[in-house]
Scaffold this active site. Structure first.
Site, short mmCIF file in Angstrom:
data_model
loop_
_atom_site.label_atom_id
_atom_site.label_comp_id
_atom_site.label_asym_id
_atom_site.label_seq_id
_atom_site.Cartn_x
_atom_site.Cartn_y
_atom_site.Cartn_z
N ARG A 165 0.45 -1.55 -0.16
CA ARG A 165 0.23 0.24 0.11
C ARG A 165 1.28 1.67 0.13
O ARG A 165 0.42 2.00 0.24
CB ARG A 165 -0.89 -0.03 1.22
CG ARG A 165 -1.94 -1.09 1.56
CD ARG A 165 -2.88 -1.27 -0.05
NE ARG A 165 -3.83 -2.54 -0.09
CZ ARG A 165 -3.16 -3.81 -0.39
NH1 ARG A 165 -2.56 -3.40 -1.10
NH2 ARG A 165 -3.84 -4.42 -0.40
N SER A 215 -10.65 -1.77 3.46
CA SER A 215 -9.87 -1.10 5.06
C SER A 215 -9.67 -0.13 5.00
O SER A 215 -8.90 0.40 4.52
CB SER A 215 -8.59 -2.55 3.92
OG SER A 215 -9.58 -3.63 4.52
N GLU A 305 -5.17 3.34 5.60
CA GLU A 305 -4.51 3.04 4.20
C GLU A 305 -5.74 3.71 3.33
O GLU A 305 -5.48 4.88 2.30
CB GLU A 305 -5.07 1.50 4.33
CG GLU A 305 -5.08 0.85 2.77
CD GLU A 305 -5.99 -0.59 2.77
OE1 GLU A 305 -5.22 -0.99 3.62
OE2 GLU A 305 -6.32 -0.39 1.60
C1 LIG Z 1 -16.21 -1.98 -1.24
C2 LIG Z 1 -14.91 -1.32 -1.49
C3 LIG Z 1 -13.30 -2.89 -0.95
C4 LIG Z 1 -12.29 -2.42 -1.10
N1 LIG Z 1 -10.96 -3.20 -1.41
C5 LIG Z 1 -9.91 -3.03 -1.84
C6 LIG Z 1 -9.10 -3.80 -1.72
O1 LIG Z 1 -9.08 -5.30 -1.83
N2 LIG Z 1 -7.95 -3.44 -1.37
C7 LIG Z 1 -7.11 -2.21 -1.78
O2 LIG Z 1 -6.41 -2.05 -1.95
N3 LIG Z 1 -8.05 -1.20 -1.79
C8 LIG Z 1 -10.03 -1.29 -1.53
N4 LIG Z 1 -10.50 -0.67 -1.67
C9 LIG Z 1 -9.82 0.93 -1.87
C10 LIG Z 1 -9.10 1.66 -2.54
O3 LIG Z 1 -10.67 0.88 -3.47
C11 LIG Z 1 -8.76 1.23 -3.90
O4 LIG Z 1 -7.76 2.20 -2.54
C12 LIG Z 1 -8.20 2.32 -4.98
O5 LIG Z 1 -7.29 2.37 -5.20
C13 LIG Z 1 -8.95 4.12 -5.25
O6 LIG Z 1 -7.86 4.38 -5.66
P1 LIG Z 1 -9.60 5.90 -6.47
O7 LIG Z 1 -9.06 5.91 -7.66
O8 LIG Z 1 -10.85 5.81 -5.70
O9 LIG Z 1 -8.56 6.37 -5.60
P2 LIG Z 1 -9.01 7.97 -4.52
O10 LIG Z 1 -10.18 7.31 -3.06
O11 LIG Z 1 -9.93 8.84 -5.27
O12 LIG Z 1 -8.08 8.69 -3.93
C14 LIG Z 1 -7.03 7.97 -3.37
C15 LIG Z 1 -5.48 8.64 -2.85
O13 LIG Z 1 -4.84 8.57 -4.31
C16 LIG Z 1 -4.92 9.72 -5.05
N5 LIG Z 1 -4.49 9.39 -6.83
C17 LIG Z 1 -5.59 9.05 -6.99
N6 LIG Z 1 -5.98 9.24 -8.48
C18 LIG Z 1 -4.51 10.27 -8.36
C19 LIG Z 1 -3.99 10.70 -9.68
N7 LIG Z 1 -4.50 10.72 -11.18
N8 LIG Z 1 -2.36 11.04 -9.55
C20 LIG Z 1 -2.25 10.98 -8.21
N9 LIG Z 1 -2.72 10.81 -6.87
C21 LIG Z 1 -4.24 10.16 -7.49
C22 LIG Z 1 -5.92 10.68 -4.15
O14 LIG Z 1 -5.39 12.09 -4.66
C23 LIG Z 1 -5.66 10.14 -3.12
O15 LIG Z 1 -5.04 10.25 -2.49
C24 LIG Z 1 -12.11 -0.63 -0.95
C25 LIG Z 1 -12.80 0.67 -1.42
C26 LIG Z 1 -14.11 -0.14 -1.34
C27 LIG Z 1 -14.98 1.40 -1.25
#
Ligand SMILES: Cc1cc2nc3c(=O)[nH]c(=O)nc-3n(C[C@H](O)[C@H](O)[C@H](O)COP(=O)(O)OP(=O)(O)OC[C@H]3O[C@@H](n4cnc5c(N)ncnc54)[C@H](O)[C@@H]3O)c2cc1C
Length: 311
Positions: A165, A215, A305
């Protein structure tokens, strides 16, 4: 130049609807764009005007303050995706789900550990998202981004400093624009079968029926100090490298604990859920209580996380 010269800029833009927690206030300024030159210009503007900025992807790993964000929120909308031999070029705004579907459609395999994770390629690279023992860094070749001097740069996988992570992107104001992935051809039907089994497992263990950010805390790496501290208190025999944060939360009696409509889920204690009308403040305070209790009972500092924005 003033910020409203950027033609797609929005002001006082509500962010709650862009997150899977469904909470959070307004961004003072908001810009959604797929144009790399526009991103470079707005970053230059932010630097010159001393305006702070943050990026939002799919909002599935973010807890945004009820007071919102007093700066610019950028949403990178680059949804380009193409394949050349076995190298996939994928925009930061592509949903992981759409990427996996594209991989399958072209008879490639090997990315099962990102299937079922919400959010975008950009967010997944930032936090090195993964599941079932793999993470997105396993398949990355390189990442292209815009740095704080508005220059376009590219790092290969090793330079991205991925581990559990973690990535270099968590420690710099870099805007990820796209990335290259290296995947093998393979048995698509067997691949689909694995993914279906994993979805079933996720549904049985995780509260997908509620709003959450997955998580909330990272699992805790087991080292000699931790083993020594806990060996007479907890049975760690079933854990090898990490203690699941959910196990620790449950062991201190906080599974199911609520503040307002925020709850440490009864199904999976490391999923902090919004049962309906939670405020960001409730989720934040719940996380704070969990951290304090784990520190007091086990002398462990749980690390989030989930990323906080605007706190
Ligand atoms: C039901 C559920 C299940 C999940 N299961 C998992 C799992 O199994 N494993 C796991 O690892 N995660 C899991 N997650 C967490 C999440 O989905 C991941 O961390 C995902 O990768 C976040 O991506 P996002 O585009 O939504 O990022 P966001 O939530 O929009 O942003 C997260 C971070 O990334 C940064 N960011 C986003 N895009 C960019 C970019 N283009 N450039 C620079 N920085 C950027 C943001 O500034 C922020 O700090 C889960 C979430 C949910 C709701």
């Amino acid at each position: 130049m003033i910020i409203t010269d950027f033609k797609n800029i929005k002001t006082n833009y509500n962010l709650a609807k862009l997150t899977t927690f469904g909470v959070g206030g307004d961004a003072k300024y908001f810009l959604q764009t797929d144009d790399i030159e526009e991103i470079q210009s707005i970053l230059k503007f932010c630097k010159n005007e001393n305006l702070k900025f943050k990026i939002i992807g799919g909002g599935s790993n973010l807890l945004i303050s009820d007071d919102g964000y007093d700066g610019l929120i950028l949403k990178i909308d680059n949804k380009n995706i193409h394949i050349d031999n076995n190298i996939f070029s994928v925009g930061a705004g592509v949903l992981l789900r759409d990427f996996v579907n594209f991989v399958i459609k072209n008879s490639y395999v090997g990315c099962d550990f990102i299937f079922g994770i919400p959010g975008t390629i950009g967010g997944a690279i930032y936090g090195n998202a993964g599941s079932f023992g793999g993470d997105i860094s396993n398949i990355i070749k390189s990442v292209r981004f815009i740095n704080s001097n508005s220059e376009i740069k590219e790092l290969d996988k090793k330079e991205c400093k991925f581990f559990y992570r973690e990535s270099i992107f968590k420690h710099h104001d870099f805007v990820i624009f796209d990335a290259k992935f290296d995947l093998p051809k393979g048995d698509v039907n067997a691949f689909k079968k694995i993914m279906l089994e994993r979805i079933k497992l996720r549904n049985s263990k995780q509260p997908w029926e509620y709003k959450s950010a997955g998580s909330f805390f990272k699992n805790v790496e087991i080292n000699n100090d931790i083993r020594k501290n806990l060996e007479n208190i907890l049975d760690l025999s079933k854990f090898i490298d990490n203690i699941p944060a959910g196990f620790l939360i449950e062991s201190v009696g906080l599974k199911g604990f609520c503040i307002g409509d925020a709850q440490a889920s009864e199904k999976h204690a490391n999923f902090l859920i919004n049962k309906g009308d939670a405020k960001a403040k409730d989720i934040y305070n719940l996380a704070k209580i969990i951290k304090e209790k784990i520190k007091k009972e086990y002398n462990i500092n749980l690390k989030e996380e989930v990323q906080y924005l605007g706190f």
